[in-house]
Motif scaffolding. Structure first.
Motif: not given
Length: 187
Positions: A90-92, A147-148, A155-157, A161-162
């Protein structure tokens, strides 16, 4: 006829490479209990590897300049990595939820845009810019939806990632632009 034979040989080569790559987790499953792939895992990954390989063979064969070839390689490679990472962890956050399902839109932008404009590098610039815009919009939606705060997310992730995916698409856009200029100056 000759082109069909070359494509057939390429498809066979891609199929063999796909099988060889799938042997890695298969053998790992025999050695360790930590690797546990289902039939569906093999089917999905096999399909993903084969489609990626065929996209590489087809698009790079079409590319007349090394810059164009490199742009396609970056586009194919980063899209493969994005799909694989999203399916794997998963990315988020983690797991199947709306945050990770949003990336389907990004895959569609790349796939449909590339299928439609692969022969026109100047249009591929717009496909890359649309992909970047989609990732930026996805990031904004993720924050607006909170979603953070998902498990294993921050939030930083989400930003990192994006941003990680935006950079190669931006590089590909620059390369497509350069290829378009070379083609235009040649004509």
């Amino acid at each position: 006829m000759e082109t069909e034979m070359k494509l057939g040989k390429s498809a066979l080569t891609v199929a063999i490479v796909t099988i060889l790559l799938l042997m890695i987790p298969f053998v790992a499953m025999q050695i360790s209990g930590e690797v546990d792939w289902s039939f569906m895992d093999f089917a999905i990954m096999g399909t993903l590897i084969f489609i990626t390989g065929m996209a590489y063979v087809t698009l790079t064969r079409f590319a007349s300049y090394w810059v164009l070839k490199l742009a396609f390689i970056i586009t194919i490679g980063i899209t493969f990595f994005m799909i694989w990472a999203n399916l794997a962890v998963g990315l988020i956050g983690s797991g199947p939820h709306a945050g990770n399902l949003m990336y389907i839109v990004i895959y569609l932008i790349v796939a449909i845009g590339t299928l439609r404009y692969y022969s026109n590098p100047s249009k591929m610039v717009y496909v890359m810019l649309a992909t970047i815009g989609g990732l930026i919009l996805l990031t904004i939606v993720a924050f607006l939806a909170g979603m953070q705060n998902y498990h294993a997310s921050s939030a930083s992730e989400i930003l990192m990632v994006n941003g990680f995916f935006i950079v190669p698409y931006a590089i590909a856009a620059i390369l497509f632009r350069d290829a378009a200029r070379k083609l235009k100056s040649k004509n």
